[in-house]
Design an enzyme around this catalytic site. Structure first.
Site, mmCIF file in Angstrom:
data_model
loop_
_atom_site.group_PDB
_atom_site.id
_atom_site.type_symbol
_atom_site.label_atom_id
_atom_site.label_comp_id
_atom_site.label_asym_id
_atom_site.label_seq_id
_atom_site.Cartn_x
_atom_site.Cartn_y
_atom_site.Cartn_z
ATOM 1 N N ARG A 38 0.850 -1.194 0.000
ATOM 2 C CA ARG A 38 0.000 0.000 0.000
ATOM 3 C C ARG A 38 0.882 1.239 0.000
ATOM 4 O O ARG A 38 1.772 1.376 0.841
ATOM 5 C CB ARG A 38 -0.919 -0.006 1.219
ATOM 6 C CG ARG A 38 -1.802 1.224 1.276
ATOM 7 C CD ARG A 38 -2.734 1.247 2.477
ATOM 8 N NE ARG A 38 -3.422 2.522 2.544
ATOM 9 C CZ ARG A 38 -3.475 3.282 3.633
ATOM 10 N NH1 ARG A 38 -2.893 2.867 4.750
ATOM 11 N NH2 ARG A 38 -4.084 4.447 3.597
ATOM 12 N N HIS B 52 -3.407 10.855 0.769
ATOM 13 C CA HIS B 52 -2.872 10.575 2.105
ATOM 14 C C HIS B 52 -2.268 11.867 2.651
ATOM 15 O O HIS B 52 -1.092 11.938 2.986
ATOM 16 C CB HIS B 52 -1.828 9.456 2.045
ATOM 17 C CG HIS B 52 -1.595 8.782 3.365
ATOM 18 N ND1 HIS B 52 -1.680 7.420 3.557
ATOM 19 C CD2 HIS B 52 -1.274 9.298 4.569
ATOM 20 C CE1 HIS B 52 -1.395 7.132 4.816
ATOM 21 N NE2 HIS B 52 -1.169 8.242 5.447
ATOM 22 N N GLU C 281 -7.816 7.835 6.403
ATOM 23 C CA GLU C 281 -8.151 8.353 7.732
ATOM 24 C C GLU C 281 -8.905 9.686 7.686
ATOM 25 O O GLU C 281 -8.388 10.746 8.119
ATOM 26 C CB GLU C 281 -6.896 8.440 8.597
ATOM 27 C CG GLU C 281 -6.273 7.073 8.811
ATOM 28 C CD GLU C 281 -5.100 7.059 9.769
ATOM 29 O OE1 GLU C 281 -4.602 8.132 10.148
ATOM 30 O OE2 GLU C 281 -4.660 5.957 10.147
ATOM 31 N N ASN D 103 -7.709 1.145 9.641
ATOM 32 C CA ASN D 103 -6.422 1.414 10.306
ATOM 33 C C ASN D 103 -6.639 1.353 11.809
ATOM 34 O O ASN D 103 -7.415 2.134 12.358
ATOM 35 C CB ASN D 103 -5.907 2.808 9.925
ATOM 36 C CG ASN D 103 -5.587 2.913 8.442
ATOM 37 O OD1 ASN D 103 -5.650 1.921 7.724
ATOM 38 N ND2 ASN D 103 -5.240 4.110 7.980
ATOM 39 N N TYR E 208 -4.710 1.030 15.689
ATOM 40 C CA TYR E 208 -3.475 1.124 16.481
ATOM 41 C C TYR E 208 -3.704 0.780 17.950
ATOM 42 O O TYR E 208 -2.888 0.143 18.596
ATOM 43 C CB TYR E 208 -2.862 2.520 16.360
ATOM 44 C CG TYR E 208 -2.251 2.759 14.993
ATOM 45 C CD1 TYR E 208 -2.977 3.362 13.970
ATOM 46 C CD2 TYR E 208 -0.950 2.324 14.720
ATOM 47 C CE1 TYR E 208 -2.419 3.555 12.714
ATOM 48 C CE2 TYR E 208 -0.392 2.513 13.458
ATOM 49 C CZ TYR E 208 -1.137 3.131 12.463
ATOM 50 O OH TYR E 208 -0.601 3.315 11.214
ATOM 51 N N GLU F 27 -3.618 -0.457 7.927
ATOM 52 C CA GLU F 27 -2.543 -0.011 8.822
ATOM 53 C C GLU F 27 -2.707 -0.672 10.190
ATOM 54 O O GLU F 27 -3.816 -0.693 10.725
ATOM 55 C CB GLU F 27 -2.562 1.505 9.044
ATOM 56 C CG GLU F 27 -2.080 2.318 7.897
ATOM 57 C CD GLU F 27 -2.107 3.802 8.200
ATOM 58 O OE1 GLU F 27 -1.929 4.197 9.366
ATOM 59 O OE2 GLU F 27 -2.351 4.574 7.256
#
Ligand SMILES: N=NNCCOCCOc1ccc(-c2cn(C[C@@H]3NC[C@@H](O)[C@H]3O)nn2)cc1
Length: 448
Positions: A77, A121, A166, A294, A296, A352
């Site tokens: 990606r 992005h 995002e 994504n 985290y 991600e």
């Protein structure tokens, strides 16, 4: 020891983004982006770091692709820098920029690696921010023109597409909290940006279909999974707002054709409204083929009337944290993926997931055991999610290599490969070899 086998067609990859790795900021006809401007604004980025050189992947992409081949990934990606394609935002097309990405994509395909392309992005051409950015419909139209250039150029070579990375970061981190570029701190502006990018997303999907572009297209929200600090209705509502602003605020318009009413009401009480024009919601809710997610970390949230626009604050529960201060808690990924089912069992790729661990070279090695532990925990959740019948089709680790981590500059390292920013020498970390083994076996061997 436990073995978790992954599906035969599961996609294994890594992810990066143009401004974070390319460098060559004044080369190849590239125009100025909002991150060039933001990074040069004193106090915005740690140490005054910027993306002028970054990992120099503009010149070293063949070396990067050799690393990808060594790692064994089948999917990579990356993002295309709009300022390389249309340097002043909506004017002349820069052939040199297109040729760079053709050389790069051709090398990926030659290596048997599937390109997974993000159109936006975060590196908006500065000229468009100067006229109001995503809150101005001219920026929306310029994005569609840029997207159509890319679709026409790369149809047949690229088959996996994301419009935006995002959207919460683009709208709220960057225009309400002011932590990312362009650094606005205004609720109405952030809501205008969120709506503008959603309209741009929908129009780009319409163009993608009209042009008969190959492959599948979607968008990549970042997850803010939160659970209540107490059983009080106020704490639960504070969690609902935190989750919704990252997810429902964007996915309800796309999948349902309307914003989550409880959040619209919440913002109206704060004096902010969504600038919906006739036909917008029909455009936004164009069917998409996939979602990038994504993930985290997750939070334990409680109500606090002083805690920003959402009146929702994360409570430090004393969990192990990565070096950027985010709690390590993979359970939120599992919970979120079940939450996501309210939009249907849509095709999802983890676009991600990774850990900021700032270990440095010791005797030529980087023993990033904490990153390995992070990946082991999160891939275990990935396996549980797949076993539950959720259409999770692939996983891209953030990131292939250390790179420019936005407002944190170069001090925060997410890479499987260490980058020495003086010499630009790349050194695979121990986590690189751990992930290489998972990919080779297509199974995860855990220590529990
Ligand atoms: N959520 N609520 N926060 C409330 C207050 O937060 C203050 C700080 O906020 C944040 C939130 C999220 C992030 C972030 C960073 N990355 C990593 C990048 N992802 C895309 C890729 O380019 C990676 O570099 N993902 N997310 C940063 C700061």
């Amino acid at each position: 020891m436990t073995i978790f086998q992954f599906p035969q067609d599961f996609r294994w990859g890594t992810a990066t983004a143009s401004y974070q790795i390319e460098g060559a900021a004044q080369e190849g006809g590239r125009g100025v982006s909002i991150w060039d401007t933001f990074a040069r604004t004193p106090g915005k980025v740690f140490n005054g770091d910027n993306g002028d050189v970054a990992c120099d992947s503009y010149h070293r992409y063949e070396e990067d692709i050799e690393l990808m081949k060594k790692l064994g990934i089948n999917t990579y990606r990356f993002s295309i820098a709009w300022p390389r394609i249309i340097p002043d935002g909506d004017g002349e097309i820069n052939r040199e920029g297109l040729d760079f990405y053709h050389r790069f994509v051709d090398k990926l395909l030659e290596a048997g690696i599937e390109p997974f392309c993000t159109l936006y992005h975060w590196d908006l051409p500065q000229t468009l921010e100067d006229i109001g950015g995503w809150g101005n419909r001219r920026t929306v139209d310029a994005f569609v023109k840029y997207a159509e250039v890319i679709f026409k150029e790369f149809s047949g070579k690229i088959n996996f597409w994301l419009t935006f990375n995002e959207p919460w970061c683009i709208a709220f981190l960057s225009n309400l909290l002011g932590i990312h570029a362009p650094g606005n701190k205004d609720l109405q502006t952030s809501i205008n940006v969120a709506h503008g990018l959603l309209v741009a997303h929908g129009k780009a999907v319409q163009s993608f279909r009209r042009l008969g572009t190959t492959g599948q297209i979607g968008i990549a929200p970042n997850v803010c999974w939160a659970e209540p600090y107490s059983k009080s209705p106020e704490d639960q509502a504070a969690c609902d707002r935190a989750i919704a602003l990252n997810t429902d605020w964007f996915l309800d318009p796309i999948y349902k054709g309307s914003y989550p009413q409880f959040m619209v009401d919440w913002f109206e009480k704060a004096g902010a409204t969504v600038p919906i024009q006739e036909g917008d919601m029909e455009i936004i809710s164009q069917p998409i083929d996939l979602l990038g997610i994504n993930y985290y970390t997750m939070g334990i949230n409680r109500f606090n009337p002083e805690a920003g626009a959402l009146q929702s604050e994360e409570v430090d529960m004393g969990l192990t944290k990565t070096d950027i201060g985010w709690p390590v808690e993979s359970r939120g990924l599992y919970e979120f993926m079940h939450y996501l089912q309210k939009y249907g069992n849509v095709d999802v790729y983890i676009t991600e997931n990774g850990a900021c661990i700032n270990d440095d070279l010791e005797n030529g090695k980087i023993n990033d055991d904490r990153r390995i532990a992070y990946y082991e925990q999160h891939l275990t959740q990935i396996h549980r999610i797949i076993n539950d019948g959720i259409n999770l089709k692939g996983y891209m680790a953030w990131s292939l290599m250390d790179n420019f981590e936005w407002a944190e500059g170069y001090r925060m390292r997410f890479g499987l490969v260490h980058v020495d920013y003086r010499s630009l020498v790349r050194t695979p970390k121990e986590s690189f070899y751990w992930y290489q083994n998972v990919i080779k076996n297509n199974w995860l061997e855990t220590r529990i």
